[in-house]
Scaffold this motif. Structure first.
Motif, PDB file in Angstrom:
ATOM      1  N   TYR A  19       0.832  -1.209   0.000  1.00 19.95           N
ATOM      2  CA  TYR A  19       0.000   0.000   0.000  1.00 19.95           C
ATOM      3  C   TYR A  19       0.871   1.266   0.000  1.00 19.95           C
ATOM      4  CZ  TYR A  19      -4.392  -2.537   0.952  1.00 19.95           C
ATOM      5  OH  TYR A  19      -5.494  -3.354   0.871  1.00 19.95           O
ATOM      6  N   SER A  20       1.911   1.273   0.827  1.00 14.84           N
ATOM      7  CA  SER A  20       2.741   2.476   0.965  1.00 14.84           C
ATOM      8  C   SER A  20       3.446   2.821  -0.334  1.00 14.84           C
ATOM      9  CB  SER A  20       3.768   2.289   2.077  1.00 14.84           C
ATOM     10  OG  SER A  20       3.142   2.068   3.311  1.00 14.84           O
ATOM     11  N   SER A  21       4.073   1.818  -0.944  1.00 15.12           N
ATOM     12  CA  SER A  21       4.819   2.084  -2.174  1.00 15.12           C
ATOM     13  C   SER A  21       3.876   2.506  -3.294  1.00 15.12           C
ATOM     14  CB  SER A  21       5.632   0.855  -2.575  1.00 15.12           C
ATOM     15  OG  SER A  21       4.806  -0.292  -2.691  1.00 15.12           O
ATOM     16  N   TRP A  23       0.966   4.183  -2.943  1.00 12.43           N
ATOM     17  CA  TRP A  23       0.459   5.548  -2.734  1.00 12.43           C
ATOM     18  C   TRP A  23       1.554   6.598  -2.878  1.00 12.43           C
ATOM     19  CZ3 TRP A  23      -4.244   6.879  -3.424  1.00 12.43           C
ATOM     20  CH2 TRP A  23      -5.269   5.954  -3.220  1.00 12.43           C
ATOM     21  N   THR A  24       2.801   6.239  -2.649  1.00 15.79           N
ATOM     22  CA  THR A  24       3.869   7.203  -2.935  1.00 15.79           C
ATOM     23  C   THR A  24       3.974   7.444  -4.442  1.00 15.79           C
ATOM     24  OG1 THR A  24       5.557   5.445  -2.968  1.00 15.79           O
ATOM     25  CG2 THR A  24       5.224   6.604  -0.891  1.00 15.79           C
ATOM     26  N   MET A 145      -0.713   2.958   6.498  1.00 17.95           N
ATOM     27  CA  MET A 145       0.657   3.317   6.126  1.00 17.95           C
ATOM     28  C   MET A 145       0.698   3.942   4.740  1.00 17.95           C
ATOM     29  SD  MET A 145       2.739   2.910   8.557  1.00 17.95           S
ATOM     30  CE  MET A 145       4.231   3.146   7.595  1.00 17.95           C
ATOM     31  N   GLY A 146      -0.217   3.512   3.869  1.00 23.40           N
ATOM     32  CA  GLY A 146      -0.312   4.143   2.558  1.00 23.40           C
ATOM     33  C   GLY A 146      -0.688   5.601   2.660  1.00 23.40           C
ATOM     34  N   THR A 149       2.434   7.639   4.109  1.00 26.87           N
ATOM     35  CA  THR A 149       3.526   7.806   3.146  1.00 26.87           C
ATOM     36  C   THR A 149       3.109   8.732   2.005  1.00 26.87           C
ATOM     37  OG1 THR A 149       2.843   5.720   2.104  1.00 26.87           O
ATOM     38  CG2 THR A 149       4.678   5.627   3.652  1.00 26.87           C
ATOM     39  N   TYR A 150       1.853   8.635   1.585  1.00 27.33           N
ATOM     40  CA  TYR A 150       1.346   9.570   0.576  1.00 27.33           C
ATOM     41  C   TYR A 150       1.468  11.001   1.094  1.00 27.33           C
ATOM     42  CZ  TYR A 150      -1.970  11.919  -2.578  1.00 27.33           C
ATOM     43  OH  TYR A 150      -2.554  12.780  -3.461  1.00 27.33           O
TER      44      TYR A 150
END
Length: 411
Positions: A19-21, A23-24, A145-146, A149-150
């Motif tokens: 999710y984090s990668s 949304w970045t 976490m998404g 990080t976004y």
């Protein structure tokens, strides 16, 4: 029990990375879409048209992929996600490296954005493959976490764009997407996580249900999706034209980055609490409260007389998507049969795409013709309709729980 807990935490951590990668990369690709496309000569109307085409591509690709996966319960969703990512990478590389006329850039950007918007439904379906076979994952923090990080990436990109050209966004997106693919490849297959436990939804597969029958036989889902259409249409101002809201209140690109940071960053605490909340309150009650918060958020945007009002509205996202995002996933998953669950997640995402397909095009025209203030009022009214529809949905579900035999006769 302790080894199983460690395994669950490992899966949750991998999903958090997924999710984090993702949304970045979204922050770089579409978080500053209006600024990026305006840099290449797009009017607000053309920006809205591009966003609408993105939604059309997302609808088609989401429903096609999830229908394929629902028909094949043993399929590895990871492979579908990776394939989508590689096509997305090729399109972003074209945007970053090749000079294009406006129409070609519009089409390439729309196709890339549509494929990117397909991925959350696949991520959610992947997470629920584990949950539906009895692996007790707490995906609220993974999804949260998404959001954080976004928020961080958007904040720093806003500061970067004060001194750099918007063309830098696509190369950054390329790097972040490669990291995202690496994260996806780490996700194990659900059967590996289940070890020797029985997997009912994979061992027994119900007769295939058409998408038409899925919708026609489920009035609760119908009302929920209709509410989602109005809610997402009512966010066209903050999705696409937040930069115009910030400008109208005296801000610049760095202020836009801060607004995006606040809006996404405050979602994390609510997502962390999602498992705790769902254990104590019905999903329909949380969703109804969340849609009431959406009404309040857009009322604050409409009444804002400066950046303080804009930041306050962004902070209310704690009670908006912070509550809505994870709860909607569980609500849709529980509202359908075993062989409909991937499509249910796609339908939740598709409601946003359907509304955006019409809403973003209209929003661009409204901003060009009447200004951002008129769009803010229109979005507020749409949120009121979404809240009313969610009230009806919650009431219908409560009646069906009291009289399940009547519901079965209707289905």
């Amino acid at each position: 029990m302790r080894p199983r807990s460690r395994q669950n935490l490992k899966i949750e951590s991998i999903l958090a990375g997924v999710y984090s990668s993702y949304w970045t990369s979204v922050a770089a690709f579409s978080g500053f879409m209006a600024i990026y496309l305006s840099h290449y000569g797009f009017s607000d109307t053309l920006v809205g048209l591009t966003a609408s085409l993105i939604s059309l591509v997302a609808i088609v690709s989401q429903l096609a992929l999830t229908s394929f996966l629902d028909a094949r319960p043993h399929a590895r969703i990871r492979r579908a996600i990776t394939a989508v990512y590689f096509v997305f990478l090729a399109l972003v590389a074209a945007l970053a490296l090749l000079p294009m006329p406006t129409i070609a850039m519009l089409l390439v950007y729309a196709l890339a954005g549509g494929l990117s918007n397909t991925l959350p439904a696949l991520f959610n379906a992947q997470a629920f493959q584990f949950i539906n076979i009895g692996v007790p994952l707490r995906i609220g923090w993974s999804r949260g976490m998404g959001a954080i990080t976004y928020a961080v990436v958007a904040f720093y990109l806003g500061r970067l764009l004060e001194s750099a050209t918007p063309g830098i966004l696509m190369p950054i997106c390329l790097v972040l997407s490669v990291i995202a693919i690496a994260a996806v490849l780490l996700v194990p297959h659900p059967q590996e996580a289940a070890q020797d436990e029985a997997i009912p939804s994979l061992a027994w597969h119900a007769p295939r249900t058409s998408l038409r029958r899925l919708l026609a036989s489920n009035r609760v889902l119908q009302l929920f999706l209709l509410s989602g259409i109005f809610m997402n249409a009512g966010q066209s101002n903050v999705f696409i034209f937040l930069t115009r809201i910030v400008e109208a209140n005296g801000g610049g690109k760095a202020d836009l980055g801060l607004a995006m940071f606040i809006q996404a960053g405050v979602e994390m605490p609510a997502m962390l609490l999602s498992s705790w909340l769902l254990a104590r309150f019905r999903a329909r009650a949380i969703l109804t409260f969340s849609l009431m918060a959406y009404v309040l958020k857009h009322a604050v945007i409409y009444a804002a007389g400066g950046l303080a009002g804009v930041y306050l509205a962004m902070a209310l996202s704690l009670l908006c998507f912070g509550l809505y995002g994870v709860t909607a996933m569980f609500f849709a998953n529980d509202a359908v049969r075993h062989n409909e669950k991937a499509r249910a997640q796609a339908l939740v995402s598709a409601t946003g795409a359907v509304s955006a397909m019409v809403g973003n095009l209209t929003a661009g025209w409204v901003v060009d013709t009447y200004g951002i203030g008129r769009l803010n009022l229109l979005c507020l009214l749409l949120q009121v309709v979404a809240f009313a529809l969610m009230l009806l949905c919650a009431g219908l579900q409560a009646r069906q729980e009291k009289h399940p035999e009547a519901h079965l006769r209707e289905a």
